[in-house]
Scaffold this active site. Structure first.
Site, PDB file in Angstrom:
ATOM      1  N   CYS A   1      35.904  31.691  28.271  1.00 46.22           N
ATOM      2  CA  CYS A   1      36.784  32.330  29.260  1.00 46.22           C
ATOM      3  C   CYS A   1      38.056  31.527  29.494  1.00 46.22           C
ATOM      4  O   CYS A   1      38.979  32.001  30.148  1.00 46.22           O
ATOM      5  CB  CYS A   1      36.037  32.546  30.569  1.00 46.22           C
ATOM      6  SG  CYS A   1      34.378  33.190  30.314  1.00 46.22           S
TER       7      CYS A   1
ATOM      8  N   CYS B   1      30.541  39.741  41.590  1.00 48.18           N
ATOM      9  CA  CYS B   1      30.837  39.550  40.163  1.00 48.18           C
ATOM     10  C   CYS B   1      32.146  40.222  39.781  1.00 48.18           C
ATOM     11  O   CYS B   1      32.465  41.305  40.268  1.00 48.18           O
ATOM     12  CB  CYS B   1      29.736  40.168  39.301  1.00 48.18           C
ATOM     13  SG  CYS B   1      28.069  39.682  39.757  1.00 48.18           S
TER      14      CYS B   1
ATOM     15  N   ILE C   1      34.232  44.278  34.281  1.00 47.78           N
ATOM     16  CA  ILE C   1      34.503  44.273  32.837  1.00 47.78           C
ATOM     17  C   ILE C   1      35.923  44.814  32.670  1.00 47.78           C
ATOM     18  O   ILE C   1      36.232  45.885  33.190  1.00 47.78           O
ATOM     19  CB  ILE C   1      33.508  45.209  32.115  1.00 47.78           C
ATOM     20  CG1 ILE C   1      32.062  44.755  32.352  1.00 47.78           C
ATOM     21  CG2 ILE C   1      33.837  45.353  30.646  1.00 47.78           C
ATOM     22  CD1 ILE C   1      31.654  43.522  31.618  1.00 47.78           C
TER      23      ILE C   1
ATOM     24  N   HIS D   1      38.978  40.497  34.708  1.00 47.00           N
ATOM     25  CA  HIS D   1      38.750  39.318  33.862  1.00 47.00           C
ATOM     26  C   HIS D   1      38.622  39.708  32.389  1.00 47.00           C
ATOM     27  O   HIS D   1      37.522  39.774  31.849  1.00 47.00           O
ATOM     28  CB  HIS D   1      37.483  38.617  34.363  1.00 47.00           C
ATOM     29  CG  HIS D   1      37.142  37.338  33.655  1.00 47.00           C
ATOM     30  ND1 HIS D   1      38.081  36.546  33.021  1.00 47.00           N
ATOM     31  CD2 HIS D   1      35.945  36.709  33.487  1.00 47.00           C
ATOM     32  CE1 HIS D   1      37.465  35.483  32.502  1.00 47.00           C
ATOM     33  NE2 HIS D   1      36.179  35.568  32.753  1.00 47.00           N
TER      34      HIS D   1
END
Ligand SMILES: [Zn+2]
Lengths: 387, 122
Positions: A84, A207, A210, A334
């Site tokens: 990442c 979280c 996607i 992200h």
């Protein structure tokens, strides 16, 4: 040789079903070049972060591919991969090439298309940042890894799920006014706690989503900026990068990111600053707990005190140290291989005074990007006012 | 799976789990290391590992990878052995465990895939 940031751009973060890795990166790169008033012919070095393209697209050699499709075949091109933190490594590499005197213009960025695969396939691909034998193959997912970290941290420092949720509430709020952010919705503590469990104690709103997205920045030498009459405001002041054990189980303290601590120390030293000098930061909040660990490893809070940032408003837009004014990974999204330069785009805009969530007169900003569960970390420090 | 991991798993299956210890600084580690992560020494000795450990962290996974899609939700445990090393495995014989609880190390295999497991001791 001082490195200046001449132009930056991110595509909208979210879903790009009609695009591809090469097209999406080209979109971001062309916009960054336009922002810099430069052309593809000016690019000497090109570093592009990409993490899971081999698995989602069945395509490696991403550096040459994007150089080709951008029309920059003259450039030295290379993909950087540090999970990442891939794009932050790209930015660091570009800055190093200029600082070494090997190039005057480097295009740095990253791209990731994550919706091309299904949720389980993406979860599987992302898990490649972990130790395959000791973690992945045992069924430990990325949310699972951060859930284990969260449990240890919460137990040790008496921190609650409500405290973690405050990070999501703050970042969702910031995302609403950022036009490129994927999640454009408010949330509150109750909604975070009531969102579906992903890996206990973490719920869906703890979280990051996607995301498809690409970001790019044009780095130039100070000499080149002067010669071409570029009005650059922001300089790349210093960078740090470090590593830790690949597997979480091998760390003496599961709830401490030593790679980030070392990267921050190195970046501060090279930029000639300390934690107190930082006015605004984009940190790696892939999960709510991750932002809490980040603000501690960067020295903004004492260890065990990081949750205070979002709970007491110290990391809010008007707070002592505004963190993730873009919405962060939680709300902005992200696209893993693009995230580090996505953060750099946001900090550059803050230092240039043109951010949608502008804070008052910042002069020093930083990006903090974590690879995997903390096995790698890059901290890049930017400064307003040129040299 | 990597041959070294199959070796680690087979040691567990045979009732003689192993770990590595640095003869120079005492640092403990797991295979397949040739260099001590602490002092960079090259004298890592293979030693017998306990068959019980203490739960350091646990999480129940609700969103899994394709391999475990049918078994979701399931619980993952990181357990710490008295020798100092930790291992990650799936919980067996109980729905949940608490931090600090004692668990017994085990392993499951379908022939080519090996999975480390932990079962509450009592
Ligand atoms: Zn040693």
């Amino acid at each position: 040789m001082t490195v200046q940031i001449a132009g930056v751009a991110s595509t909208p973060y979210g879903k790009h079903p009609d695009s591809s890795t090469r097209e999406l990166f080209t979109d971001a790169a062309l916009e960054a070049l336009e922002d810099a008033s430069l052309s593809v012919d000016d690019i000497e070095e090109l570093y592009v972060g990409n993490f899971i393209g081999d698995l989602t697209d069945d395509q490696a050699h991403v550096g040459a591919m994007v150089a080709d499709y951008l029309g920059a075949r003259q450039a030295a091109s290379m993909r950087t991969e540090s999970a990442c933190a891939s794009a932050s490594s790209a930015a660091r590499s570009g800055a190093q090439a200029i600082r070494a005197g090997d190039a005057d213009v480097a295009l740095v960025g990253g791209v990731e298309l994550m919706h091309t695969a299904g949720l389980e396939e993406v979860t599987d691909a992302l898990a490649n940042a972990a130790d395959n034998e000791y973690e992945n193959e045992a069924g430990l997912t990325f949310p699972g890894i951060y859930a284990l970290i969260a449990q240890v941290y919460m137990d040790e420092f008496d921190v609650t799920s409500e405290d973690l949720a405050a990070v999501a509430v703050k970042n969702y709020d910031n995302g609403i006014s950022n036009p490129i952010a994927q999640r454009q919705e408010e949330t509150d503590v109750e909604s975070v706690l009531e969102s579906p469990p992903v890996a206990t104690p973490l719920c869906l709103q703890d979280c990051c989503p996607i995301t498809d997205g690409a970001s790019a920045a044009v780095l130039v030498s100070e000499t080149f900026a002067d010669e071409r009459g570029l009005e650059t405001v922001v300089s790349f002041a210093g960078s740090g990068q470090s590593s830790d054990s690949l597997a979480l189980q091998d760390r003496p303290d599961l709830a401490r990111t030593r790679a980030a601590e070392r990267a921050a120390e190195q970046a501060y030293e090279r930029a000639g600053i300390s934690a107190e000098d930082v006015d605004v930061a984009e940190v790696h909040d892939c999960f709510t707990i991750a932002e809490i660990l980040a603000v501690e490893s960067l020295g903004f809070f004492e260890r065990g005190q990081g949750a205070r940032g979002a709970v007491d408003g110290e990391t809010a837009l008007e707070g002592r140290i505004p963190v993730n004014t873009s919405g962060g990974l939680l709300a902005k999204g992200h696209p893993v291989g693009a995230t580090g330069v996505g953060q750099l785009v946001e900090i550059t805009k803050q230092l240039e005074g043109r951010h949608p969530n502008q804070v008052a007169g910042p002069t020093v900003g930083l990006t903090h990007t974590v690879g995997g569960s903390g096995a790698s970390c890059v901290v890049n420090v930017l400064r307003a006012g040129g040299v | 799976m990597q041959e070294w991991f199959v070796d680690v798993a087979e040691h567990i299956a045979d009732g003689d789990p192993i770990y590595l210890a640095c003869e120079e600084c005492g640092q403990v580690a797991l295979p397949p290391r040739t260099v001590c992560p602490d002092c960079a020494g090259r004298s890592l000795e293979q030693r017998p590992l306990s068959e019980t450990a203490t739960v350091t962290a646990e999480t129940t996974i609700f969103s899994s990878t394709p391999r475990y899609a049918e078994e979701t939700p399931y619980t993952i445990v990181i357990a710490t052995f008295e020798e100092g090393v930790r291992l990650t495995g799936q919980l067996r014989g109980a729905e949940t465990v608490e931090r600090g609880e004692e668990v017994r190390l085990g392993v499951e295999s379908d022939g080519d895939h090996w999975l480390i497991t932990f079962t509450p001791s009592d």
